[in-house]
Design a protein around this motif. Structure first.
Motif, mmCIF file in Angstrom:
data_model
loop_
_atom_site.group_PDB
_atom_site.id
_atom_site.type_symbol
_atom_site.label_atom_id
_atom_site.label_comp_id
_atom_site.label_asym_id
_atom_site.label_seq_id
_atom_site.Cartn_x
_atom_site.Cartn_y
_atom_site.Cartn_z
ATOM 1 N N VAL A 184 0.825 -1.216 0.000
ATOM 2 C CA VAL A 184 0.000 0.000 0.000
ATOM 3 C C VAL A 184 0.859 1.265 0.000
ATOM 4 O O VAL A 184 0.329 2.382 0.097
ATOM 5 N N GLY A 185 2.139 1.120 -0.088
ATOM 6 C CA GLY A 185 3.037 2.266 -0.130
ATOM 7 C C GLY A 185 4.429 1.736 -0.372
ATOM 8 O O GLY A 185 4.672 0.534 -0.286
ATOM 9 N N GLU A 187 7.397 2.838 1.186
ATOM 10 C CA GLU A 187 8.330 2.850 2.319
ATOM 11 C C GLU A 187 8.333 1.496 3.041
ATOM 12 O O GLU A 187 7.347 0.786 3.066
ATOM 13 N N LYS A 190 5.531 0.373 5.459
ATOM 14 C CA LYS A 190 4.179 0.157 4.948
ATOM 15 C C LYS A 190 3.780 -1.314 4.901
ATOM 16 O O LYS A 190 4.622 -2.179 4.739
ATOM 17 N N GLU A 218 3.350 -0.195 -5.603
ATOM 18 C CA GLU A 218 1.915 -0.007 -5.398
ATOM 19 C C GLU A 218 1.140 -0.498 -6.626
ATOM 20 O O GLU A 218 1.736 -0.816 -7.660
ATOM 21 N N THR B 343 -2.870 0.677 12.749
ATOM 22 C CA THR B 343 -2.187 1.048 11.506
ATOM 23 C C THR B 343 -2.968 2.083 10.706
ATOM 24 O O THR B 343 -4.151 1.928 10.474
ATOM 25 N N LYS B 345 -2.776 4.130 7.072
ATOM 26 C CA LYS B 345 -2.090 4.243 5.789
ATOM 27 C C LYS B 345 -1.623 5.664 5.609
ATOM 28 O O LYS B 345 -2.316 6.609 5.926
ATOM 29 N N GLN B 346 -0.441 5.806 5.055
ATOM 30 C CA GLN B 346 0.114 7.138 4.996
ATOM 31 C C GLN B 346 0.067 7.783 3.624
ATOM 32 O O GLN B 346 -0.163 8.979 3.508
ATOM 33 N N SER B 347 0.300 7.004 2.584
ATOM 34 C CA SER B 347 0.374 7.623 1.260
ATOM 35 C C SER B 347 -1.013 8.020 0.780
ATOM 36 O O SER B 347 -2.012 7.594 1.314
#
Lengths: 349, 349
Positions: A184-185, A187, A190, A218, B343, B345-347
C-alpha cells in the motif's frame, strides 16, 4: 528440436471450436511444435475435418472420455472424472509424452489435478499462478500469485518471488528481473505483517546477489512496468486481476454506447491493440513437477493460440530445469512443512 | 438551511490555485452552501482577488500558518504542525463551525489528524476510507476500506459494511443498499479465514433484516455494479484502487500515442466522459465524530469541486446522524477493544 505440447481441447467456454483452430494456426507459425489434442476423439476428429486438418503430420489425437465442466467442484474433477481431457493432458506431461500442457478449464480444478498428477517440486510449499500483463514500457509485467493461495505466509511469497523471477528471466531473456512486492506504499514501514516479513526475506536475497529485489511497489506500478515481476498473495492478486478485467470491460462497453464512439474507438484501435489482453493470455502454474499453462476460459482462438505459445516458449527455454536449479539454490531449507490440501482457488482466473 | 464546509485550501498538489476556483464555482451551483477557506490568509486573499471573489458573502477566510506537505510523515502532521490548514479545517468541524471538511492533503495525515481531533465514533473500532467508482449501470459503487486499515479482523469488515451501507443509503436515497464482500469467488467456501468469518456476521445481519447482504463478489463486480457497496480490507482496497488508476492511466497514454488515436479518443469522448474519474472524486473518512472528505491530491478545480459536493451532500443528508443511529443499532457490543494507534495508511489514495 521438437517440442510437444498436450492440449486439453475440451476445456474453456468454447471447447474444440476454439482450441482446435488455435492449435492448427499455431502449428503454421511454429515448425518445431508437435501438438497432442486431448478430448473426445469423435468430436476432435469432426472439428479437425471441418478445419481441413485431419491428417496434419504434427497433430495427434488422444482420446479422453470425460470433460471437467467450468463449474465442476474440485472434488469432482479430482475424484470422479479420472478420464477427463484435463487430466489426460496433464498425465502426458508426467509420463514425458509432452513437454508442457495447456488448458482453458476451471482454474481450481486445473491446479488441483496438476498437483495431484505431477506433484509439487521439491522445496516448494505451494504452486502459484503467474500471468503477464501489459505495461506502459511495452513489456510484460509478470504477476503472481493470482489465486492459488489465498492465505499466505512470508515464505510462500518468498517462493513466489523466486519462481516469478525464473519464469520472467527465461521467457524474456532478462538476467536478473526486478522484483516488486505489492503493497500500500513504497516505504519499508508500509503494509501488513506478512508483507513486511516477506520484504526482509527478499532484501536478504538481494544483498547476497541472489535476487534483484526492487522493494515495495503499489497497484499502479503493475501498469507502469516499474518492476519485471510483481509478487502478492493469491487473494490480492485475484481481486486485482478481476478488477482490472472489469474495468477493461467497462471501457469496452462505454465505447459501444453509440455509433460515434464506436467510430472513435475504431480509429484509436491501433493504440488500443497494444493493450490487447488476448496476446497476454496464458498463465503459468509454477512449482509443479511439469509445465502447465492456463488459458482464460473465455479466450477465442487467437487468445488460446497465445496460451499455446506461452507453454511452447516455457518448454523451449527450459523453464522447468531453471526453476529446479534456482529453487535448490535459493530456497531456505528450514521452510515449515505445509499441511496437505492447502487452499486452492476454484473459479477461473 | 445553510450548510458550512471548511476547506483545507493548502492541501493537494496544487493548493489555492485549485481549491479556491473550485470553491467559487461550487458556491455558484449551491445557494445553501457557505464555505470557510482555511490556509495562509495572504495567499488565499491574493487568489480570491485574482478570481474577483474577494468579497463573496458566503466565503470566509480562516488563517492557518502551516501546511502539511504531501510527503510529511504522519508524526509531523500530528505533532509538529498544530496550526496546519488541514488541522484547523478539521477543528472547525469539531467546534461546530463547519458541518463537514474537505482536504486534498496526504491521506495518512488526514486520517491521523481527523482521528486525533474528532475522535472515533462510539462502537466503531477503526475509521475507514470510502470512495465511489463508476459502474456499468451508470451508478456509483461505494467501496471501502481503501487504505486506512491494512490488517483487518472480521468485526472491522463488519463495521465497514455498516458504515458503507449508511453512506450509500443517505447519498443515493437507496433504502437498503446491497452489500458485496470482495472475495476470490462467489461461493461460501471461497476466500481466506477473515473473509469467511465476515460473511457469517453479515449473513446474520441480513437474516434479521438489518443489512442487505448480497454475498461474496469478485473484482469485476466492482465495475459491473453488482452491489451498491463493496467491502474489503484496506490492503486489498488500496492495491485494487491503485491498479485501477494505473490501468486508466495506461489507456490514456495509449491514446496519446499518435495523432490518429488521439482523434479517435476525442470522437469517443462523450462515452469516455461517463467514466470521468474526476466526478467520482471525494472519499469519505467514515467512523469519526464529524464528516471529513478527502480529495485526490492531484485533482484539478473541477475534480476538487466534486469533493466539496460530496462533503456538502453528506452534511445535507445527515450522514453523521444516520451513522450514529445505525451503528448504535447494529454494532455488536461485544466487539473487542482496539489498541490505540492502529495502523494508518500514509500515502495518498
Amino acid at each position: 528440436m521438437t517440442i510437444k505440447i498436450s492440449i486439453d481441447c475440451m476445456g474453456g467456454d468454447h471447447g474444440p471450436a476454439v482450441t482446435i483452430p488455435a492449435a492448427i494456426s499455431f502449428l503454421k507459425q511454429e515448425s518445431e511444435a508437435e501438438l497432442i489434442l486431448v478430448g473426445r476423439e469423435d468430436e476432435l476428429r469432426a472439428e479437425l475435418k471441418k478445419q481441413h486438418a485431419d491428417s496434419h503430420p504434427r497433430l495427434s489425437v488422444k482420446n479422453a472420455t470425460e470433460v471437467v465442466a467450468m463449474d465442476d467442484p474440485i472434488e469432482v474433477a479430482l475424484r470422479r472424472k479420472k478420464d477427463s481431457s484435463m487430466r489426460v493432458a496433464i498425465e502426458l506431461v508426467k509420463d514425458g509424452s509432452a513437454n508442457a500442457c495447456v488448458s482453458a478449464g476451471n482454474t481450481g480444478a486445473l491446479m488441483a489435478v496438476s498437483r495431484y498428477v505431477l506433484k509439487t517440486m521439491a522445496d516448494v510449499d505451494r504452486p502459484a499462478i503467474c500471468s503477464i500483463l501489459p505495461n506502459e514500457k511495452g513489456k510484460p509485467t509478470y504477476m503472481l500469485d493470482l489465486g492459488a493461495n489465498v492465505d499466505c505466509e512470508p515464505h510462500h511469497l518468498h517462493q513466489f518471488a523466486i519462481m516469478g523471477s525464473v519464469l520472467c528471466s527465461a521467457m524474456e531473456g532478462i538476467g536478473k528481473p526486478t522484483i516488486g512486492l505489492l503493497n500500500v506504499g513504497t516505504e519499508d514501514i508500509k503494509g501488513n505483517e506478512v508483507v513486511k516479513a516477506t520484504a526482509t526475506l527478499l532484501r536478504a536475497d538481494h544483498e547476497r546477489g541472489a535476487l534483484n529485489f526492487y522493494g515495495n511497489i503499489e497497484g499502479n506500478d503493475i501498469f507502469k512496468g516499474t518492476t519485471d515481476v510483481v509478487v502478492c498473495d493469491g487473494f490480492v492478486g485475484n481481486v486485482t486481476l478481476k478488477a482490472i478485467e472489469g474495468l477493461a470491460h467497462f471501457f469496452k462497453s462505454a465505447f459501444r454506447d453509440n455509433l460515434l464512439s464506436m467510430l472513435g474507438a475504431l480509429i484509436a484501435y491501433k493504440s488500443l491493440k497494444k493493450l490487447n489482453p488476448k496476446s497476454y493470455n496464458g498463465a503459468g502454474l509454477l512449482g509443479l513437477k511439469g509445465l502447465v499453462f492456463k488459458s482464460h476460459g473465455g479466450a477465442d482462438a487467437y487468445g488460446f493460440e497465445w496460451a499455446i505459445r506461452r507453454a511452447f516458449d516455457a518448454a523451449k527455454y527450459n523453464v522447468q530445469e531453471q526453476l529446479s536449479t534456482m529453487i535448490a539454490e535459493l530456497m531456505p531449507k528450514s521452510t515449515p512443512a505445509e499441511a496437505p490440501g492447502a487452499t486452492i482457488k476454484q473459479s477461473s482466473v
